[in-house]
Design a protein around this motif. Sequence first.
Motif, PDB file in Angstrom:
ATOM      1  N   GLU A   1       0.862  -1.070  -0.046  1.00 40.08           N
ATOM      2  CA  GLU A   1       0.166   0.155  -0.009  1.00 40.08           C
ATOM      3  C   GLU A   1       0.751   1.085  -0.134  1.00 40.08           C
ATOM      4  O   GLU A   1       1.901   1.258   0.464  1.00 40.08           O
ATOM      5  CB  GLU A   1      -1.089   0.009   1.265  1.00 40.08           C
ATOM      6  CG  GLU A   1      -0.270   0.040   2.690  1.00 40.08           C
ATOM      7  CD  GLU A   1      -1.453   0.155   3.545  1.00 40.08           C
ATOM      8  OE1 GLU A   1      -2.539   0.057   3.493  1.00 40.08           O
ATOM      9  OE2 GLU A   1      -1.054  -0.075   4.725  1.00 40.08           O
ATOM     10  N   ASP A   2       0.265   2.527  -0.621  1.00 38.65           N
ATOM     11  CA  ASP A   2       0.922   3.503  -0.636  1.00 38.65           C
ATOM     12  C   ASP A   2       2.296   3.546  -1.224  1.00 38.65           C
ATOM     13  O   ASP A   2       3.361   4.186  -0.793  1.00 38.65           O
ATOM     14  CB  ASP A   2       0.929   4.248   0.701  1.00 38.65           C
ATOM     15  CG  ASP A   2      -0.516   4.454   1.348  1.00 38.65           C
ATOM     16  OD1 ASP A   2      -1.460   4.835   0.531  1.00 38.65           O
ATOM     17  OD2 ASP A   2      -0.690   4.213   2.571  1.00 38.65           O
TER      18      ASP A   2
ATOM     19  N   ARG B   1      -3.326  -1.493  -2.714  1.00 38.35           N
ATOM     20  CA  ARG B   1      -4.051  -0.219  -2.544  1.00 38.35           C
ATOM     21  C   ARG B   1      -3.156   0.990  -2.401  1.00 38.35           C
ATOM     22  O   ARG B   1      -2.006   1.099  -2.068  1.00 38.35           O
ATOM     23  CB  ARG B   1      -5.059  -0.382  -1.162  1.00 38.35           C
ATOM     24  CG  ARG B   1      -4.511  -0.467  -0.036  1.00 38.35           C
ATOM     25  CD  ARG B   1      -5.560  -0.661   0.929  1.00 38.35           C
ATOM     26  NE  ARG B   1      -4.741  -0.753   2.318  1.00 38.35           N
ATOM     27  CZ  ARG B   1      -5.282  -1.113   3.385  1.00 38.35           C
ATOM     28  NH1 ARG B   1      -6.635  -1.731   3.451  1.00 38.35           N
ATOM     29  NH2 ARG B   1      -4.954  -1.092   4.730  1.00 38.35           N
ATOM     30  N   ARG B   2      -3.889   2.089  -2.901  1.00 41.04           N
ATOM     31  CA  ARG B   2      -3.510   3.407  -2.907  1.00 41.04           C
ATOM     32  C   ARG B   2      -2.058   3.336  -3.495  1.00 41.04           C
ATOM     33  O   ARG B   2      -1.256   3.825  -2.757  1.00 41.04           O
ATOM     34  CB  ARG B   2      -3.444   4.178  -1.518  1.00 41.04           C
ATOM     35  CG  ARG B   2      -5.209   3.984  -1.075  1.00 41.04           C
ATOM     36  CD  ARG B   2      -4.947   4.892   0.356  1.00 41.04           C
ATOM     37  NE  ARG B   2      -4.138   4.300   1.358  1.00 41.04           N
ATOM     38  CZ  ARG B   2      -4.257   3.498   2.188  1.00 41.04           C
ATOM     39  NH1 ARG B   2      -5.511   2.867   2.299  1.00 41.04           N
ATOM     40  NH2 ARG B   2      -3.327   3.098   3.183  1.00 41.04           N
ATOM     41  N   CYS B   3      -1.768   2.842  -4.818  1.00 44.46           N
ATOM     42  CA  CYS B   3      -0.215   3.031  -5.357  1.00 44.46           C
ATOM     43  C   CYS B   3      -0.609   3.755  -6.432  1.00 44.46           C
ATOM     44  O   CYS B   3      -1.503   4.141  -6.994  1.00 44.46           O
ATOM     45  CB  CYS B   3      -0.070   1.674  -5.255  1.00 44.46           C
ATOM     46  SG  CYS B   3       0.352   0.724  -3.906  1.00 44.46           S
TER      47      CYS B   3
END
Length: 170
Positions: A17-18, A44-46
Amino acid sequence: GPDGRRVGVPCEDVLIEDCEMRYRYGSVAIGTDTTGGIRNVFVRRCRWGGPGLYFGLYIKTNSVRGGFVENVFVKDVEVSELTKEVVSIDLYHGDGHNGDDPPPVRNVHVAGVRSDRTRSAYLLRGYPEQPLRGITIRDSSFARVSRADVVSDVEELSVTGVTVGEGSVA
């Protein structure tokens, strides 16, 4: 290979993530070696993209490797530029279909991807006797693509709320 079969312990419960992925082969590459199995991967959120980056989510294996891949979730990813597909699941990678252990690949879910430039949105290739199963792509946009998507030997494919190209719907 042989160690994966002998030990028989899957790679599981992975969270990415991130992250920002800009260079090399694939942003999130699963395989080639899947003999012990891979499950429960969450991305997620990449941010993915750059002139030297080929794939977004790349699941690559074949009937020589065997094993399995299941329960992969990708959500809320921004893609600036990829040379190939945002989602590529290919059972013909490397040795192709020359083994006796076709790997099941199932339950791959992609949502909330916003892509600016790629070769295509997705390439999905299973085997006739071992199709990919339960593939979902939803609520995503792929703005500039240079070729049509490829789908062969896939069961339970769901593509909803997806735009490909300048305003076209998949």
